[in-house]
Design an enzyme around this catalytic site. Structure first.
Site, short mmCIF file in Angstrom:
data_model
loop_
_atom_site.label_atom_id
_atom_site.label_comp_id
_atom_site.label_asym_id
_atom_site.label_seq_id
_atom_site.Cartn_x
_atom_site.Cartn_y
_atom_site.Cartn_z
N SER A 166 43.34 39.54 40.62
CA SER A 166 43.44 40.94 40.18
C SER A 166 42.94 41.13 38.76
CB SER A 166 44.90 41.41 40.27
OG SER A 166 45.72 40.63 39.42
N TYR A 214 38.29 46.07 35.85
CA TYR A 214 39.69 46.39 35.57
C TYR A 214 40.55 46.18 36.82
CZ TYR A 214 43.89 49.18 34.88
OH TYR A 214 45.20 49.59 34.82
N ARG A 215 41.49 45.24 36.75
CA ARG A 215 42.42 44.89 37.82
C ARG A 215 41.70 44.65 39.15
NH1 ARG A 215 44.05 44.32 33.75
NH2 ARG A 215 45.91 45.12 32.72
N TYR A 216 40.53 44.00 39.03
CA TYR A 216 39.72 43.81 40.24
C TYR A 216 38.87 42.56 40.11
CZ TYR A 216 36.33 44.67 43.94
OH TYR A 216 35.53 44.53 45.06
N ARG A 220 39.49 40.96 45.95
CA ARG A 220 40.36 42.07 46.36
C ARG A 220 39.66 43.03 47.33
NH1 ARG A 220 44.50 44.49 41.98
NH2 ARG A 220 45.75 44.61 43.88
#
EC number: 1.3.1.98
Length: 361
Positions: A166, A214-216, A220
């Site tokens: 993440s 960002y958070r990826y 994912r």
């Protein structure tokens, strides 16, 4: 098992994957007996997943295993591929919400805490760390040795492997910023229907091959919980081996700094987290921050800060957290998440995206 470093992320095959796991065909008794001979007391039947989720909710797993070494991980994934046993691999469960129905098949938690610090020919200092390692413990131990690079994650309760999936971060820093490469166990071929057996393959990827944002990361893609048109939260799809690409080892850049300065940073970061995070059981932030905005502020603008539904509550410290005040179910938590998203959309015209994962039936 093959051991190669691929030049790119090309698909394994054009053959379609298993559409659904036939959990009815999973022989729990046979699998348990086989796994107990290999893993001993680390194998449990009908394990309450609430004990392994930061929220303290969820049904049971047919079989639960703790995996401690890389060889154990490779052996377990290969065995499940051969026997067609459904397998879900997790870290600390700090960002997972398990469904009330639980998880059919096998759930394995990756633990194991191991790292080495090496000087590279180009002068870089590289940390090689197992994916199941605790981020806070690692940050603390490295700080004592005078090595900086991961101290910003002292308050992130997850493992390093889950952190790169993440691209987790805090204090305006992300794990991808210090990452050099990762070693992965690629089980995508195990999830393809066909007569021939495909065993997992070890691969190495540089950070530039991971589509970090960002958070990826690219891991994912297709493996996130999403909302349907009725605002219902859909669990992450579960093929035979999930995730199909399993992070085993991370290579991270370090820099030298005095232990005194690093320990001061740790104390500062911990204090900031303490002031913002709830006191009750909670996961990480529920929603991702939309571009240029903060999810917590949007939720607060929608009048949801401190809002309760039964024994679950939007935190009155940071509105992007939900707390379980005791006795809540997954259904209770999901109902509150849906209401938060609905009100933000109505009030602010923003559709929030989930940062946590819903896993299970």
């Amino acid at each position: 098992m093959q051991d190669i470093t691929p030049p790119n992320n090309s698909p394994i095959s054009n053959t379609p994957p298993f559409d659904l796991i036939n959990t009815a065909a999973f022989n729990t008794d046979m699998a348990y007996q086989h796994l107990q001979r290999r893993f001993g007391p680390r194998v449990h039947r009908n394990e309450p997943l609430a004990q392994h989720s930061a929220f303290g909710v969820g049904g049971t797993a047919d079989i639960w295993i703790t995996v401690e070494t890389r060889d154990e991980l490779i052996g377990l994934v290969s065995l499940c591929a051969e026997e067609h046993w459904p397998l879900l691999l997790i870290g600390n469960g700090s960002n997972i919400i398990f469904t009330d129905a639980g998880v059919r098949g096998i759930v394995a938690r990756m633990t194991g805490y191991d790292y080495q610090i090496n000087k590279e020919p180009d002068g870089k200092t590289i940390l090689s760390v197992s994916a199941g390692s605790s981020w806070p413990r690692l940050a603390y131990e490295l700080a004592l040795l005078g090595w900086g690079g991961v101290e910003f994650g002292i308050g992130i309760p997850g493992t390093l492997g889950a952190g790169i999936v993440s691209n987790a971060g805090a204090h305006n820093q992300e794990l991808g910023e210090v990452l050099e490469s990762i070693d992965v166990l690629d089980a995508r071929g195990c999830n393809i229907e066909g007569d021939s057996l495909s065993l997992p393959i070890r691969r190495r990827y540089t950070k530039d091959e991971l589509d970090l944002a960002y958070r990826y990361s690219r891991f994912r893609a297709g493996h996130e919980s999403v909302f349907d048109e009725q605002n219902n939260i859909l669990p992450v799809p579960h093929l035979l081996i999930e995730p199909a690409e399993i992070v085993m080892t991370l290579s991270i850049r370090l820099h030298q700094e005095t232990p005194q300065k690093l320990m001061e940073k740790l104390r500062q970061y911990q204090q900031e987290r303490k002031e913002l995070e709830p006191l009750h059981n909670h996961t990480g932030p529920i929603f991702k921050d939309p571009p240029g905005q903060q999810a917590s502020k949007l939720i607060e603008q929608a009048g949801m800060k401190g809002f309760s539904m039964g024994t679950v509550q939007v935190s009155d410290r940071n509105a992007n957290y939900i707390v379980n005040k005791g006795g809540a179910t997954t259904s209770d938590i999901l109902s509150l998440i849906k209401e938060m998203r609905r009100r933000v959309q109505d009030k602010c015209n923003v559709k929030l995206e989930l940062n946590v994962e819903l896993r299970g039936e």
